[in-house]
Design an enzyme around this catalytic site. Structure first.
Site, short mmCIF file in Angstrom:
data_model
loop_
_atom_site.label_atom_id
_atom_site.label_comp_id
_atom_site.label_asym_id
_atom_site.label_seq_id
_atom_site.Cartn_x
_atom_site.Cartn_y
_atom_site.Cartn_z
N ASN A 42 0.87 -1.17 0.00
CA ASN A 42 0.00 0.00 0.00
C ASN A 42 0.91 1.22 0.00
O ASN A 42 1.52 1.55 1.02
CB ASN A 42 -0.89 -0.03 1.26
CG ASN A 42 -1.68 1.26 1.43
OD1 ASN A 42 -1.78 2.06 0.51
ND2 ASN A 42 -2.25 1.44 2.61
N LYS A 60 0.18 4.30 -0.25
CA LYS A 60 -0.39 5.54 0.32
C LYS A 60 -0.06 6.71 -0.61
O LYS A 60 -0.09 6.53 -1.81
CB LYS A 60 0.13 5.75 1.75
CG LYS A 60 -0.01 4.47 2.59
CD LYS A 60 0.20 4.67 4.03
CE LYS A 60 0.00 3.32 4.73
NZ LYS A 60 0.02 3.42 6.16
N HIS A 102 -9.60 1.61 4.81
CA HIS A 102 -8.32 1.77 5.50
C HIS A 102 -8.48 2.74 6.67
O HIS A 102 -9.23 3.72 6.57
CB HIS A 102 -7.26 2.29 4.52
CG HIS A 102 -5.88 2.20 5.09
ND1 HIS A 102 -5.40 3.14 5.97
CD2 HIS A 102 -4.91 1.28 4.93
CE1 HIS A 102 -4.18 2.79 6.34
NE2 HIS A 102 -3.85 1.66 5.72
N GLU A 145 -5.76 -4.61 10.55
CA GLU A 145 -4.70 -3.63 10.76
C GLU A 145 -4.95 -2.86 12.06
O GLU A 145 -5.73 -1.90 12.07
CB GLU A 145 -4.65 -2.63 9.60
CG GLU A 145 -4.38 -3.27 8.25
CD GLU A 145 -3.74 -2.28 7.28
OE1 GLU A 145 -2.66 -2.60 6.77
OE2 GLU A 145 -4.31 -1.20 7.06
N SER A 187 3.12 -2.13 10.22
CA SER A 187 4.57 -2.24 10.41
C SER A 187 5.13 -3.63 10.06
O SER A 187 6.03 -4.12 10.73
CB SER A 187 4.97 -1.82 11.83
OG SER A 187 4.62 -0.45 12.04
P1 PGA Z 1 2.68 0.29 7.49
O1 PGA Z 1 1.25 0.54 6.84
O2 PGA Z 1 3.18 -1.04 6.99
O3 PGA Z 1 3.55 1.42 7.01
O4 PGA Z 1 2.51 0.29 8.98
C1 PGA Z 1 0.33 -0.50 6.69
C2 PGA Z 1 -0.95 0.00 6.11
O5 PGA Z 1 -1.36 1.11 6.47
O6 PGA Z 1 -1.58 -0.66 5.27
#
Ligand code: PGA
Length: 255
Positions: free
Chosen positions: A9, A11, A95, A167, A213
């Site tokens: 993802n 973002k 999300h 998540e 993470s």
């Molecule tokens: P992250 O994000 O791996 O940077 O914690 C995960 C997500 O928001 O899908």
């Protein structure tokens, strides 16, 4: 046998040339690879979908959101039908960043799901509790409320493809990962919820991904949990080598 999904993802990261560089670099690694169960998915900002489709080799491209209406005067939004016209295979919905910054609710996620279903785009449906909710021992109640809201009156059949991403909000971007045991507990609860609602045959085919993470150095122990069927990976998916390393860990376990 259910899919294992390794999804990135992005973002709001990467511009046009960085997108081409990413896929060119991933391509040299992934191109000759035959996958049996694993689906690798890269969810990019909507303006980069077409470029990603053009430069991807052996992965699927996903969007990060759609609007909950079919079309209309909704300046700045994109629809499920638009994604379909670009042959986009997956779309993240619900999300926690959309819930937090754009006031999305389980009811809107439900509407988005129905549009993705109509256009045959595979949804990655995100749920998860905040830190405060976890500290108040409300995690499973929150998961139950979110699933009940999203799937309110929805009947799933074996032909409906969905995946769910658990998540925990407190683990996203923070560098704090849920321990594999903490994640497994919630994943097992989600599987049971789906089993109670839709029956074992459907529930056991739904990939449940963990996100928050996930990194090359912790993905293995997460994927080794019984009910964790992949990852939704933010920060660590931006680097093609890290993404490839995580795909390879999944290959060692599942292929
Ligand atoms: P992250 O994000 O791996 O940077 O914690 C995960 C997500 O928001 O899908």
């Amino acid at each position: 046998m259910k899919d294992i999904i390794i999804a990135g993802n992005w973002k709001m990261y990467k511009n046009l040339s960085e997108t081409i560089d990413f896929f060119t670099s991933l391509d040299t690694k992934i191109k000759e690879t035959q996958f049996k169960r694993i689906k690798t998915v890269v969810c990019v900002p909507s303006i980069l979908l077409e470029t990603a489709q053009k430069y991807k080799s052996n992965s699927f491209i996903g969007a990060q959101n759609i609007y909950q209406k079919e079309e209309g005067a909704y300046t700045g939004e994109i629809s499920a039908g638009m994604l379909k016209s670009f042959n986009i295979d997956y779309c993240i919905i619900g999300h926690s960043e959309r819930r937090q910054y754009f006031s999305e609710t389980d009811a809107t996620v439900r509407e988005k799901y129905l549009l993705l279903k109509k256009y045959e785009i595979k949804p990655i449906i995100c749920i998860g509790e905040t830190l405060e909710q976890r500290e108040n021992a409300e995690t499973l109640a929150v998961i139950d409320r979110q699933l009940s809201g999203i799937f309110a009156d929805i009947a799933l059949t074996a032909d409906d493809y969905i995946s769910i991403a658990y998540e925990p909000v407190w683990a996203i971007v923070t560098g704090k990962t849920a321990t594999p045991e903490m994640a497994q507990e919630v994943h097992a609860y989600i599987r049971k919820w789906l089993t109670d609602r839709y029956g074992i045959e459907i529930a056991s085919n739904i990939p449940i991904l963990y996100g928050g993470s996930v990194k090359p150095n912790n993905i293995k122990e997460l994927l080794n949990q019984e009910d964790i069927d992949g990852g939704l990976i933010g920060g660590a998916s931006l680097n093609p080598q890290d993404f490839w390393d995580m795909i390879n860990t999944a290959r060692e376990i599942y292929e």
